[in-house]
Design an enzyme around this catalytic site. Structure first.
Site, PDB file in Angstrom:
ATOM      1  N   VAL A 112      -6.117 -12.775   1.148  1.00 52.02           N
ATOM      2  CA  VAL A 112      -7.037 -14.117   0.479  1.00 52.02           C
ATOM      3  C   VAL A 112      -6.636 -13.963  -0.677  1.00 52.02           C
ATOM      4  CG1 VAL A 112      -9.319 -12.624   0.877  1.00 52.02           C
ATOM      5  CG2 VAL A 112      -8.865 -15.631   0.742  1.00 52.02           C
ATOM      6  N   ARG A 164     -16.012 -10.073   3.193  1.00 47.53           N
ATOM      7  CA  ARG A 164     -15.190  -8.727   2.327  1.00 47.53           C
ATOM      8  C   ARG A 164     -15.683  -8.021   1.173  1.00 47.53           C
ATOM      9  NH1 ARG A 164     -14.732 -10.924   6.746  1.00 47.53           N
ATOM     10  NH2 ARG A 164     -12.829 -11.789   7.942  1.00 47.53           N
ATOM     11  N   ASP A 218     -11.340 -14.260  13.031  1.00 49.77           N
ATOM     12  CA  ASP A 218     -11.774 -14.130  11.509  1.00 49.77           C
ATOM     13  C   ASP A 218     -12.579 -13.788  12.004  1.00 49.77           C
ATOM     14  OD1 ASP A 218      -9.965 -14.499   9.753  1.00 49.77           O
ATOM     15  OD2 ASP A 218     -10.960 -16.272   9.049  1.00 49.77           O
ATOM     16  N   ILE A 236       0.844  -1.290   0.086  1.00 50.60           N
ATOM     17  CA  ILE A 236       0.320  -0.438  -0.128  1.00 50.60           C
ATOM     18  C   ILE A 236       1.103   1.625   0.034  1.00 50.60           C
ATOM     19  CG2 ILE A 236      -1.834   1.251   1.301  1.00 50.60           C
ATOM     20  CD1 ILE A 236      -3.093  -1.214   2.540  1.00 50.60           C
ATOM     21  N   ASP A 260      13.701   1.808  11.013  1.00 51.60           N
ATOM     22  CA  ASP A 260      12.383   1.031  11.112  1.00 51.60           C
ATOM     23  C   ASP A 260      11.980   1.980  12.458  1.00 51.60           C
ATOM     24  OD1 ASP A 260      11.126  -0.637  13.118  1.00 51.60           O
ATOM     25  OD2 ASP A 260      13.508  -2.449  12.821  1.00 51.60           O
ATOM     26  N   GLY A 269       8.388  -5.190   3.421  1.00 52.06           N
ATOM     27  CA  GLY A 269       8.408  -4.148   2.026  1.00 52.06           C
ATOM     28  C   GLY A 269       9.392  -5.487   1.812  1.00 52.06           C
ATOM     29  N   ASP A 304      11.133   2.528   5.449  1.00 49.65           N
ATOM     30  CA  ASP A 304      10.618   1.182   6.087  1.00 49.65           C
ATOM     31  C   ASP A 304      12.191   0.233   5.824  1.00 49.65           C
ATOM     32  OD1 ASP A 304       8.333  -0.082   3.960  1.00 49.65           O
ATOM     33  OD2 ASP A 304      10.033  -1.651   4.282  1.00 49.65           O
ATOM     34  N   SER A 316     -10.647  -2.119   9.754  1.00 54.22           N
ATOM     35  CA  SER A 316     -11.536  -2.813   9.336  1.00 54.22           C
ATOM     36  C   SER A 316     -11.846  -4.057  10.807  1.00 54.22           C
ATOM     37  CB  SER A 316     -12.187  -3.048   7.990  1.00 54.22           C
ATOM     38  OG  SER A 316     -11.611  -3.924   7.913  1.00 54.22           O
ATOM     39  N   TYR A 368      -4.518  -8.120  16.496  1.00 58.43           N
ATOM     40  CA  TYR A 368      -4.049  -7.256  15.552  1.00 58.43           C
ATOM     41  C   TYR A 368      -4.240  -6.254  14.637  1.00 58.43           C
ATOM     42  CZ  TYR A 368      -3.464  -4.918  10.598  1.00 58.43           C
ATOM     43  OH  TYR A 368      -3.347  -4.440   9.265  1.00 58.43           O
TER      44      TYR A 368
HETATM   45  C1  UD1 Z   1      -7.984  -8.168   8.395  1.00 61.05           C
HETATM   46  C2  UD1 Z   1      -8.444  -6.978   8.558  1.00 61.05           C
HETATM   47  C3  UD1 Z   1      -8.336  -5.811   7.442  1.00 61.05           C
HETATM   48  C4  UD1 Z   1      -6.469  -5.745   7.328  1.00 61.05           C
HETATM   49  C5  UD1 Z   1      -5.888  -7.354   7.303  1.00 61.05           C
HETATM   50  C6  UD1 Z   1      -4.359  -7.013   7.531  1.00 61.05           C
HETATM   51  C7  UD1 Z   1     -11.394  -7.444   8.836  1.00 61.05           C
HETATM   52  C8  UD1 Z   1     -12.522  -8.027   8.680  1.00 61.05           C
HETATM   53  N1  UD1 Z   1      -9.923  -7.350   7.507  1.00 61.05           N
HETATM   54  O1  UD1 Z   1      -8.108  -9.073   6.747  1.00 61.05           O
HETATM   55  O2  UD1 Z   1      -8.854  -4.447   7.737  1.00 61.05           O
HETATM   56  O3  UD1 Z   1      -6.177  -5.010   6.033  1.00 61.05           O
HETATM   57  O4  UD1 Z   1      -6.752  -8.161   8.381  1.00 61.05           O
HETATM   58  O5  UD1 Z   1      -3.834  -8.352   7.468  1.00 61.05           O
HETATM   59  O6  UD1 Z   1     -10.604  -8.271   9.833  1.00 61.05           O
HETATM   60  N2  UD1 Z   1      -8.254 -17.505   3.927  1.00 61.05           N
HETATM   61  C9  UD1 Z   1      -8.539 -18.304   3.289  1.00 61.05           C
HETATM   62  N3  UD1 Z   1      -7.704 -18.742   3.022  1.00 61.05           N
HETATM   63  C10 UD1 Z   1      -6.639 -18.346   2.891  1.00 61.05           C
HETATM   64  C11 UD1 Z   1      -6.372 -16.931   3.434  1.00 61.05           C
HETATM   65  C12 UD1 Z   1      -7.582 -16.270   4.288  1.00 61.05           C
HETATM   66  O7  UD1 Z   1      -9.976 -18.189   3.181  1.00 61.05           O
HETATM   67  O8  UD1 Z   1      -5.643 -19.131   2.044  1.00 61.05           O
HETATM   68  C13 UD1 Z   1      -9.713 -16.012   4.906  1.00 61.05           C
HETATM   69  C14 UD1 Z   1      -9.710 -15.820   5.971  1.00 61.05           C
HETATM   70  O9  UD1 Z   1      -9.636 -17.442   6.796  1.00 61.05           O
HETATM   71  C15 UD1 Z   1     -10.754 -14.536   5.993  1.00 61.05           C
HETATM   72  C16 UD1 Z   1     -10.538 -14.564   5.001  1.00 61.05           C
HETATM   73  O10 UD1 Z   1      -9.945 -14.729   4.218  1.00 61.05           O
HETATM   74  O11 UD1 Z   1     -11.640 -15.645   6.509  1.00 61.05           O
HETATM   75  C17 UD1 Z   1      -9.578 -12.436   4.894  1.00 61.05           C
HETATM   76  O12 UD1 Z   1      -8.445 -13.131   4.997  1.00 61.05           O
HETATM   77  P1  UD1 Z   1      -7.116 -12.149   5.016  1.00 61.05           P
HETATM   78  O13 UD1 Z   1      -7.201 -10.874   3.399  1.00 61.05           O
HETATM   79  O14 UD1 Z   1      -5.795 -12.804   5.626  1.00 61.05           O
HETATM   80  O15 UD1 Z   1      -7.952 -10.674   5.490  1.00 61.05           O
HETATM   81  P2  UD1 Z   1      -8.412 -10.293   6.971  1.00 61.05           P
HETATM   82  O16 UD1 Z   1      -7.918 -11.050   8.215  1.00 61.05           O
HETATM   83  O17 UD1 Z   1     -10.086 -10.103   6.723  1.00 61.05           O
END
Ligand code: UD1
Length: 313
Positions: free
Chosen positions: A188, A212, A274, A13, A56, A38, A33, A121, A144
């Site tokens: 994800v 999401r 989650d 970002i 750092d 990064g 950084d 969020s 987190y």
């Molecule tokens: C969270 C925060 C987001 C933040 C991020 C930082 C929320 C709603 N969002 O993202 O604002 O910027 O952390 O890292 O809390 N998943 C799978 N398979 C995978 C990887 C992930 O199913 O291989 C699922 C996770 O279990 C989760 C969703 O995908 O339910 C999103 O995961 P991820 O992309 O890690 O982000 P959040 O944890 O939602």
């Protein structure tokens, strides 16, 4: 001439904020950084136009002289990921809370014009109502989420107690080119795209109906630039989302369609910490900051997949 500082500017970002600042005609952009998450490659084509400082945020003395006198500090440096903060809470605590405190202290002592902070969020936790509004009581479910919320509270206190201008933007699952797909803690969508390109099945944690508000990185960078300029917003918190809601099953379907593959995903148990559903109410950000996300989910996904095809991530 006052300079702009982007902490975490070599990250996914932060490096987009650097590019957007340069495109908007910013004179001097300084990146802080430590290259822990990064990569220098994220800044490759803009390298001659910026001042890169390997430093750092955990060490006040390293960053204070760089931050001193800046017009705006965009504070993106963080150890992201909900599961990483559960598996290994100490580093994320030190960077996300102590590091943020150091950035704010350096900004205040160094007479900085404004700090725009990358909040999350995740601070909302599970809410009974969607979309999520800034006025809802936060309910963090993971270290987190709590760490990012503490940073927000610190921004508010630095504004009210010491008059430092701050704005917090709660990002909603940012995705796009340069998001590193190589760690189990990666976002994800980056993991889904790499799986599709490599013809592998992803693992979906839970039943796939987790949803999401996926937000394209260029829209988030634009919002940062707007938050840097907006009037009468100091100490406030805004959602940085798109306003949509996509389930993981829908996202994997779209990735398959765009890549022209058909691969059944594996399903695993839901991940600790989650949040079930996430969707931003963008009313306040639109009204006060002029937020105007330009990318639909499909367009953002097309551009991102093109990037992974070309660079592999
Ligand atoms: C969270 C925060 C987001 C933040 C991020 C930082 C929320 C709603 N969002 O993202 O604002 O910027 O952390 O890292 O809390 N998943 C799978 N398979 C995978 C990887 C992930 O199913 O291989 C699922 C996770 O279990 C989760 C969703 O995908 O339910 C999103 O995961 P991820 O992309 O890690 O982000 P959040 O944890 O939602």
């Amino acid at each position: 001439m006052n300079h702009y500082v982007v902490t975490g500017g070599a990250g996914f970002i932060g490096s987009q904020i650097v590019r957007s600042l340069l495109a908007a005609g910013a004179g001097k952009v300084v990146v802080i950084d430590n290259l822990s998450t990064g990569h220098r490659a994220n800044l490759e084509e803009v390298r001659p136009q910026i001042d890169f400082q390997r430093a750092d945020i955990r060490y006040y003395e390293e960053i204070a002289p760089i931050i001193r006198g800046a017009a705006v500090v965009f504070h993106e440096a963080a150890i992201p990921s909900v599961p990483r903060s559960i598996d290994d809470p100490v580093p994320s605590h030190e960077v996300n809370i102590d590091g943020t405190f150091n950035v704010l202290r350096a900004a205040r002592e160094g007479g900085v014009g404004r700090v725009v902070y990358a909040a999350s969020s995740s601070a909302y936790g599970d809410t009974e109502v969607l979309p999520k509004l800034e006025t809802m009581t936060p309910n963090p479910k993971s270290p987190y989420a709590l760490q990012k919320l503490v940073g927000e509270y610190y921004c508010g206190v630095f504004a009210s107690v010491w008059g430092l201008e701050t704005v917090s933007l709660r990002y909603f699952n940012v995705y796009g080119p340069r998001q590193d797909p190589s760690s189990p803690y990666s976002g994800v969508l980056s993991i889904f795209m790499r799986c599709a390109i490599e013809r592998r099945a992803p693992t979906i944690f839970g039943d796939g109906e987790t949803s999401r508000d996926f937000t394209f990185v260029e829209d988030v960078a634009d919002l940062n630039l707007k938050a840097a300029k907006a009037k009468d917003v100091s100490g406030k918190v805004y959602n940085g989302g798109n306003g949509g809601r996509i389930t993981l099953n829908e996202a994997w379907r779209l990735v398959q369609e765009l890549e022209g593959v058909s691969i059944a995903p594996n399903y695993g148990p839901p991940r600790a910490g989650d949040v079930r559903d996430s969707q931003a109410d963008t009313t306040a950000a639109v009204r006060d900051l002029g937020h105007a996300p330009r990318y639909s989910f499909e367009q953002g996904m097309r551009d991102t997949l093109d990037w992974y095809r070309q660079y592999g991530g």
